[in-house]
Design a protein around this motif. Structure first.
Motif, mmCIF file in Angstrom:
data_model
loop_
_atom_site.group_PDB
_atom_site.id
_atom_site.type_symbol
_atom_site.label_atom_id
_atom_site.label_comp_id
_atom_site.label_asym_id
_atom_site.label_seq_id
_atom_site.Cartn_x
_atom_site.Cartn_y
_atom_site.Cartn_z
ATOM 1 N N SER A 62 -12.982 -26.818 -26.865
ATOM 2 C CA SER A 62 -12.956 -28.134 -26.227
ATOM 3 C C SER A 62 -11.991 -29.009 -27.018
ATOM 4 O O SER A 62 -11.554 -28.633 -28.101
ATOM 5 N N ARG A 63 -11.639 -30.165 -26.476
ATOM 6 C CA ARG A 63 -10.583 -30.980 -27.103
ATOM 7 C C ARG A 63 -10.949 -32.452 -27.195
ATOM 8 O O ARG A 63 -10.121 -33.327 -26.945
ATOM 9 N N GLU A 64 -12.201 -32.720 -27.602
ATOM 10 C CA GLU A 64 -12.615 -34.122 -27.734
ATOM 11 C C GLU A 64 -11.871 -34.823 -28.872
ATOM 12 O O GLU A 64 -11.771 -36.050 -28.886
ATOM 13 N N SER A 75 -0.136 -40.177 -27.047
ATOM 14 C CA SER A 75 -0.053 -39.657 -25.674
ATOM 15 C C SER A 75 -0.313 -38.142 -25.605
ATOM 16 O O SER A 75 -0.205 -37.433 -26.607
ATOM 17 N N TYR A 76 -0.633 -37.698 -24.387
ATOM 18 C CA TYR A 76 -0.857 -36.273 -24.106
ATOM 19 C C TYR A 76 0.360 -35.454 -24.532
ATOM 20 O O TYR A 76 0.220 -34.409 -25.175
ATOM 21 N N GLN A 77 1.573 -35.959 -24.213
ATOM 22 C CA GLN A 77 2.790 -35.223 -24.553
ATOM 23 C C GLN A 77 3.006 -35.154 -26.066
ATOM 24 O O GLN A 77 3.435 -34.128 -26.592
ATOM 25 N N GLY A 125 -3.958 -18.858 -17.596
ATOM 26 C CA GLY A 125 -2.966 -19.741 -18.189
ATOM 27 C C GLY A 125 -3.304 -20.226 -19.587
ATOM 28 O O GLY A 125 -2.548 -21.001 -20.180
ATOM 29 N N TYR A 126 -4.454 -19.791 -20.109
ATOM 30 C CA TYR A 126 -4.777 -20.093 -21.502
ATOM 31 C C TYR A 126 -4.704 -18.824 -22.354
ATOM 32 O O TYR A 126 -5.322 -18.740 -23.411
ATOM 33 N N GLY A 127 -3.972 -17.837 -21.835
ATOM 34 C CA GLY A 127 -3.777 -16.610 -22.596
ATOM 35 C C GLY A 127 -2.338 -16.548 -23.092
ATOM 36 O O GLY A 127 -2.062 -16.416 -24.267
ATOM 37 N N ALA A 158 2.670 -18.767 -16.462
ATOM 38 C CA ALA A 158 3.717 -19.750 -16.780
ATOM 39 C C ALA A 158 3.107 -21.146 -16.889
ATOM 40 O O ALA A 158 3.448 -22.062 -16.151
ATOM 41 N N HIS A 159 2.177 -21.294 -17.824
ATOM 42 C CA HIS A 159 1.518 -22.588 -18.068
ATOM 43 C C HIS A 159 2.202 -23.293 -19.241
ATOM 44 O O HIS A 159 2.280 -24.507 -19.296
ATOM 45 N N ALA A 160 2.679 -22.502 -20.198
ATOM 46 C CA ALA A 160 3.438 -23.028 -21.350
ATOM 47 C C ALA A 160 4.156 -21.836 -21.970
ATOM 48 O O ALA A 160 3.794 -20.680 -21.704
ATOM 49 N N LEU A 223 2.530 -24.599 -7.186
ATOM 50 C CA LEU A 223 3.351 -25.192 -8.238
ATOM 51 C C LEU A 223 2.701 -26.451 -8.794
ATOM 52 O O LEU A 223 2.162 -27.259 -8.038
ATOM 53 N N HIS A 224 2.725 -26.604 -10.137
ATOM 54 C CA HIS A 224 2.417 -27.890 -10.771
ATOM 55 C C HIS A 224 3.743 -28.648 -10.806
ATOM 56 O O HIS A 224 4.675 -28.203 -11.492
ATOM 57 N N ALA A 225 3.860 -29.760 -10.097
ATOM 58 C CA ALA A 225 5.155 -30.444 -10.049
ATOM 59 C C ALA A 225 5.020 -31.960 -10.166
ATOM 60 O O ALA A 225 4.013 -32.536 -9.749
ATOM 61 N N ASP A 226 6.056 -32.568 -10.741
ATOM 62 C CA ASP A 226 6.170 -34.037 -10.815
ATOM 63 C C ASP A 226 5.026 -34.705 -11.570
ATOM 64 O O ASP A 226 4.697 -35.858 -11.298
ATOM 65 N N GLU A 227 4.413 -34.002 -12.525
ATOM 66 C CA GLU A 227 3.289 -34.632 -13.245
ATOM 67 C C GLU A 227 3.792 -35.762 -14.145
ATOM 68 O O GLU A 227 3.268 -36.868 -14.112
ATOM 69 N N PHE A 228 4.808 -35.461 -14.966
ATOM 70 C CA PHE A 228 5.349 -36.487 -15.867
ATOM 71 C C PHE A 228 6.770 -36.887 -15.463
ATOM 72 O O PHE A 228 7.173 -38.022 -15.643
ATOM 73 N N ASP A 246 1.067 -29.326 -6.530
ATOM 74 C CA ASP A 246 -0.022 -30.107 -7.109
ATOM 75 C C ASP A 246 0.448 -31.087 -8.186
ATOM 76 O O ASP A 246 1.418 -30.804 -8.887
ATOM 77 N N HIS A 247 -0.259 -32.191 -8.312
ATOM 78 C CA HIS A 247 -0.011 -33.322 -9.232
ATOM 79 C C HIS A 247 0.736 -34.434 -8.496
ATOM 80 O O HIS A 247 0.113 -35.339 -7.980
ATOM 81 N N LEU A 248 2.095 -34.420 -8.501
ATOM 82 C CA LEU A 248 2.914 -35.349 -7.714
ATOM 83 C C LEU A 248 2.797 -36.812 -8.128
ATOM 84 O O LEU A 248 3.098 -37.706 -7.337
ATOM 85 N N THR A 297 -9.961 -31.642 -8.760
ATOM 86 C CA THR A 297 -10.298 -32.226 -10.070
ATOM 87 C C THR A 297 -9.279 -31.884 -11.145
ATOM 88 O O THR A 297 -9.077 -32.651 -12.072
ATOM 89 N N ASP A 298 -8.666 -30.674 -11.074
ATOM 90 C CA ASP A 298 -7.855 -30.141 -12.175
ATOM 91 C C ASP A 298 -8.722 -29.854 -13.393
ATOM 92 O O ASP A 298 -8.215 -29.764 -14.518
ATOM 93 N N PHE A 299 -10.017 -29.730 -13.206
ATOM 94 C CA PHE A 299 -10.940 -29.586 -14.338
ATOM 95 C C PHE A 299 -10.375 -28.666 -15.430
ATOM 96 O O PHE A 299 -10.089 -27.498 -15.202
ATOM 97 N N GLY A 302 -8.177 -30.535 -21.352
ATOM 98 C CA GLY A 302 -7.181 -31.472 -21.850
ATOM 99 C C GLY A 302 -6.966 -32.696 -20.981
ATOM 100 O O GLY A 302 -7.090 -33.828 -21.431
ATOM 101 N N SER A 303 -6.656 -32.455 -19.700
ATOM 102 C CA SER A 303 -6.215 -33.595 -18.891
ATOM 103 C C SER A 303 -7.248 -34.097 -17.891
ATOM 104 O O SER A 303 -7.045 -35.142 -17.276
ATOM 105 N N CYS A 304 -8.358 -33.374 -17.719
ATOM 106 C CA CYS A 304 -9.456 -33.906 -16.891
ATOM 107 C C CYS A 304 -10.734 -33.116 -17.137
ATOM 108 O O CYS A 304 -10.943 -32.067 -16.554
HETATM 109 O O1 NIG Z 1 -2.922 -29.416 -14.737
HETATM 110 N N1 NIG Z 1 -0.395 -29.745 -16.299
HETATM 111 C C1 NIG Z 1 -0.648 -28.679 -16.843
HETATM 112 N N2 NIG Z 1 -1.817 -28.120 -17.025
HETATM 113 C C2 NIG Z 1 -3.064 -28.791 -16.945
HETATM 114 C C3 NIG Z 1 -3.482 -29.313 -18.270
HETATM 115 C C4 NIG Z 1 -4.008 -28.229 -19.091
HETATM 116 C C5 NIG Z 1 -4.431 -28.641 -20.449
HETATM 117 O O2 NIG Z 1 -4.100 -29.739 -20.959
HETATM 118 O O3 NIG Z 1 -5.139 -27.823 -21.032
HETATM 119 C C6 NIG Z 1 -2.998 -29.833 -15.874
HETATM 120 O O4 NIG Z 1 -3.059 -31.038 -16.134
#
Ligand code: NIG
Ligand code: FE
Length: 389
Positions: A62-64, A75-77, A125-127, A158-160, A223-228, A246-248, A297-299, A302-304
């Motif tokens: 977890s990432r509290e 920031s997240y970035q 995507g966490y592997g 292709a998450h990172a 696709l995860h797109a246009d988040e930041f 997704d995101h946008l 939700t994107d549960f 990290g981000s939700c």
């Molecule tokens: O959808 N944007 C990329 N991936 C996730 C965040 C994953 C994380 O921070 O663990 C998202 O926000």
């Protein structure tokens, strides 16, 4: 999206897990079989089970600590650049066994059902290496066999860029295309392939390479797109006719334009903007352009860190100018379309899966209006009324 088809005093006849008949309460008896069980739901509002079309709900750790840092203004970035963020969950997930991953996920799936979600998409995507990406997808497959929840599996290798490939990212793209994807396709471990297309993650041309390879093997693109930043992910999604994009949060006018000429469903994630204090996606502009907006939700840790679909509806209504009716369509039928499942789930219709939630509220608008508590009274999943301890 505003026409949700409310029926007052209705009856629903369910058989073998599917909806067989819907109509005025008085007419049901003519359609009943002799051994039918009758449940009086007249005190409740019935809605289709929520479809959460974008989650990363299989993870370890977890990432509290990052949550606390963000409260101090980091920031997240920034956190990601310092080796935290996704890579922190990657370390924990690599270290966890499949059994441990499943155990944590089962608890979350149980709680999701209790909060009205009956279908969920889950991404790997966490592997970020073969062993752990496969471990995650196998865990997802087993959860889908063993748990009541309907699960749609997505490969997000292709998450990172993993740290081992920091200096030779082409090597990681090759690993995904030449080894992971063919293996996953052969074992049918995922229906979808997703890419995080973003500055510092994957470029548009890398995303195209990966998704085209995935499509050639029979996987459907997301696709995860246009988040930041808007680097061109949305036009790519539209070109490939991706199942969803997704995101946008930072979608451009051009992005909206290209989506209007595609079948790609825009999936918005209000919880992420809320949790990271980022701008919200322009839901109003997308809906007014006639696009079938979905909300998920994107549960993820990290981000939700929430899988409450009613909370997402509240945020959509208060921060994104969506109406309660639009929020219901976005979390049910449009969300089902974002998973290619709109003929099976997402509405209370004849022939569909009997996934119905009964809420203890005076009317459907109360769900998003009276926020922060769970209004679910009963959960019917595949025709079975669930008992919760
Ligand atoms: O959808 N944007 C990329 N991936 C996730 C965040 C994953 C994380 O921070 O663990 C998202 O926000
Ligand atoms: Fe995500």
């Amino acid at each position: 999206m505003r026409e949700i088809g409310v029926v007052e005093d209705a009856s629903v006849f369910i058989e073998d897990g599917f909806i067989r008949w819907i109509g005025p309460a008085g007419d049901v008896s003519t359609n009943l079989t002799d051994d039918a069980t009758i449940f009086d739901a007249s005190a409740y509002v019935a809605l289709p089970g929520f479809v959460d079309a974008h989650t990363h709900m299989v993870f370890a750790g977890s990432r509290e600590d990052e949550f606390a840092k963000r409260a101090e203004g980091i920031s997240y970035q920034q956190i990601a650049a310092e080796g935290g963020g996704i890579l922190s969950t990657v370390r924990a997930t690599r270290a966890a066994s499949k059994k441990e991953l499943k155990k944590a996920a089962v608890r979350r799936l149980d709680q999701m059902l209790k909060h009205g979600t009956t279908t969920v998409e889950i991404k790997s995507g966490y592997g970020l290496n073969e062993e752990t990406e496969i471990k995650m997808l196998e865990a997802i497959r087993e959860l889908s066999d063993e748990h009541l929840m309907t699960i749609a599996p997505t490969f997000l290798g292709a998450h990172a860029i993993p740290p081992e490939y920091a200096e030779r990212r082409e090597g990681y793209i090759e690993l995904i295309c030449d080894r992971m994807l063919p293996y996953i396709a052969r074992r049918k471990l995922a229906r979808f392939c997703d890419v995080f297309c973003e500055e510092g993650y994957f470029t548009v041309s890398e995303a195209r390479l990966i998704l085209e390879k995935a499509m050639s093997l029979g996987l459907e693109p997301k696709l995860h797109a246009d988040e930041f930043t808007a680097i061109g992910g949305t036009p790519l999604a539209a070109t490939l006719n991706a199942t969803s994009v997704d995101h946008l949060e930072h979608i451009t006018s051009e992005g909206i334009e290209v989506l209007m000429n595609s079948d790609t469903v825009p999936v918005l994630l209000p919880g992420v903007s809320f949790f990271l204090k980022n701008p919200y996606a322009p839901a109003r502009r997308l809906i007014d352009a006639g696009l079938p907006v979905a909300i998920a939700t994107d549960f993820n840790p990290g981000s939700c860190m929430s899988f409450s679909m009613p909370l997402m509806m509240t945020i959509a209504c208060t921060q994104m100018r969506m109406t309660p009716e639009e929020a219901i369509t976005a979390t049910t039928l449009n969300a089902a379309a974002a998973l290619g499942l709109s003929s099976k789930v997402g509405s209370i219709e004849i022939g569909k899966e009997a996934d119905i939630i009964l809420y203890d509220v005076p009317n459907y608008r109360f769900l998003a209006y009276h926020f922060g508590i769970n209004h679910v009274a009963h959960v019917i999943k595949h025709g079975v009324m669930l008992e919760f301890p």
